[in-house]
Enzyme design. Structure first.
Site, PDB file in Angstrom:
ATOM      1  N   CYS A   1       0.802  -1.223   0.000  1.00 38.62           N
ATOM      2  CA  CYS A   1       0.000   0.000   0.000  1.00 38.62           C
ATOM      3  C   CYS A   1       0.835   1.273   0.000  1.00 38.62           C
ATOM      4  O   CYS A   1       0.312   2.354  -0.256  1.00 38.62           O
ATOM      5  CB  CYS A   1      -0.938   0.022   1.206  1.00 38.62           C
ATOM      6  SG  CYS A   1      -2.120  -1.334   1.226  1.00 38.62           S
TER       7      CYS A   1
ATOM      8  N   HIS B   1      -9.142   3.392  -1.868  1.00 41.77           N
ATOM      9  CA  HIS B   1      -7.693   3.175  -1.759  1.00 41.77           C
ATOM     10  C   HIS B   1      -7.207   2.361  -2.958  1.00 41.77           C
ATOM     11  O   HIS B   1      -7.159   1.132  -2.910  1.00 41.77           O
ATOM     12  CB  HIS B   1      -7.438   2.440  -0.438  1.00 41.77           C
ATOM     13  CG  HIS B   1      -6.045   2.004  -0.192  1.00 41.77           C
ATOM     14  ND1 HIS B   1      -4.930   2.612  -0.749  1.00 41.77           N
ATOM     15  CD2 HIS B   1      -5.554   0.994   0.597  1.00 41.77           C
ATOM     16  CE1 HIS B   1      -3.831   2.001  -0.322  1.00 41.77           C
ATOM     17  NE2 HIS B   1      -4.186   1.014   0.490  1.00 41.77           N
TER      18      HIS B   1
ATOM     19  N   CYS C   1       0.096   2.824   6.434  1.00 41.87           N
ATOM     20  CA  CYS C   1       0.447   1.498   6.925  1.00 41.87           C
ATOM     21  C   CYS C   1       0.753   0.629   5.715  1.00 41.87           C
ATOM     22  O   CYS C   1       0.306   0.908   4.598  1.00 41.87           O
ATOM     23  CB  CYS C   1      -0.680   0.898   7.761  1.00 41.87           C
ATOM     24  SG  CYS C   1      -2.250   0.682   6.894  1.00 41.87           S
TER      25      CYS C   1
END
Length: 402
Positions: free
Chosen positions: A92, A358, A388
């Site tokens: 991510c 996202h 994160c």
């Protein structure tokens, strides 16, 4: 002596549902990125032969996103054939890692102008399509006690004593802030409409946001990770956190990041590059940091990464005006604010991934455009961006308005 890494522009596509039926499902991944490259070229009358490299994140580098999707985007955008490109994957954090690497390249003095960003078409290349031992190999899972990220998020909430209502209230604020920012035009300068080959606009603004969200509606959603927890994952995570008797499963589709399609691009260069091509910097990258924390709970890395980034820059939390933490799950952002002692009043002031979604490899670089626009709008100086990352990692970057 290092050079300063300036941000000359930061743009992104709108975000839309990352499943068949989503507005951007018809657009190939490389074309999402290529559209942004064309925009950078046209809006700055950019001689693309001056660009040293293009670095983009992509978390599902397989199928239509395989084979170095960044290079495909460069070629489809008809940039100069001298422009090189690379795709990277730090889960991510990939989009922000691309920005950080671009800044480091420029700061080294070895390159003068680099484009960073990311792309993820989650509707065409579903999350997890690339497999990998971290997720598919039982030996690795048992050795590292790997569990679903959502269960890690639920464990954070359990350890902190946050209730379902606590995380739902956070999610509601994200929706309200994102809807207000979109409707007030706060994103207009950086969101580039996606068009088809005939020049017809497919999508002009984020359409994943749900402005009519209520606390009651959020409270009616079922927990997303309770079933996986019952299939052995609870025992794995509780073997380390053995002071906890039971995980409180509070995360749902309403208080977790949405699955969407999107791309981002950030133009980063030296002072010399700006002078050579006639561009005025909007901001600069002050410092970057990555770190890693407990890989089982997985999602507590952003706070330590931000502290490391502050130390690198020689700054404290009081030197940061705005904070941006990717809302992978509500508890991740809430833990971040607690770790750093910062208020929600100055954190994710225009909402986050719970409301807007996202697009894994693109999100980190998207945050650059969001926060730089907001620094300019408010006349503020510095912001911290954090995400994160799978496996327990965390990433942070400090941006300063010029």
């Amino acid at each position: 002596m290092t050079n300063r890494a300036y941000i000359y522009d930061a743009i992104r596509t709108p975000r839309s549902k990352g499943k068949p039926g989503g507005s951007l499902n018809e657009v190939k991944p490389f074309e999402l990125a290529a559209g942004l490259l064309r925009e950078l070229q046209s809006r700055h009358d950019l001689d693309t032969s001056y660009v040293d490299d293009i670095v983009m994140g992509c978390v599902g580098p397989i199928g239509e996103q395989g084979g170095n999707v960044t290079q495909m985007a460069v070629q489809m955008a008809d940039w100069d054939e001298s422009v090189a490109a690379v795709q990277l994957n730090r889960y991510c954090a990939s989009g922000l890692e691309a920005v950080n690497i671009a800044a480091q390249k420029v700061a080294s003095g070895w390159e003068q102008l680099v484009v960073a960003g990311g792309v993820e078409s989650m509707s065409r290349v579903p999350m997890g399509s690339d497999g990998g031992a971290a997720f598919m190999d039982p030996e690795v899972a048992l050795h590292s006690l790997s569990v679903s990220q959502g269960i890690g998020a639920d464990m954070i909430a359990t350890l902190e004593g946050w209730s379902r209502e606590d995380v739902d209230v956070f999610a509601l604020v994200s929706q309200q802030r994102a809807a207000n920012a979109r409707d007030q035009g706060y994103f207009n300068g950086s969101v580039i409409p996606v068009k088809d080959r005939n020049g017809i606009t497919i999508l002009a603004e984020d359409n994943f946001i749900r402005p009519g969200t209520t606390l009651e509606a959020l409270g009616g959603l079922n927990p997303s990770f309770e079933k996986a927890s019952r299939m052995g994952m609870a025992e794995m995570i509780l073997s380390k956190y053995n002071s906890v008797e039971k995980i409180n499963h509070v995360h749902t589709p309403g208080n977790s990041s949405g699955i969407v399609d999107g791309a981002s691009a950030v133009l980063i260069g030296s002072e010399k590059a700006g002078q050579d091509i006639g561009l005025k910097p909007r901001g600069r990258v002050v410092a970057t940091a990555v770190t890693s924390t407990d890989p089982i709970i997985m999602l507590t890395g952003p706070g330590p990464a931000a502290k490391k980034c502050l130390a690198t820059a020689g700054l404290t939390t009081s030197d940061i005006d705005l904070w941006e933490i990717n809302e992978a799950f509500a508890s991740v952002a809430m833990r971040y604010m607690k770790d750093l002692g910062v208020s929600h009043d100055v954190t994710n002031v225009n909402g986050g991934a719970i409301a807007m979604g996202h697009p894994l490899g693109a999100t980190g670089a998207m945050l650059v455009s969001t926060i730089l626009d907001e620094l300019e709008r408010r006349g503020l100086k510095r912001a911290m961006l954090s995400l994160c990352v799978g496996g327990g990692m965390g990433i942070s970057t400090i941006i300063e308005r010029v």
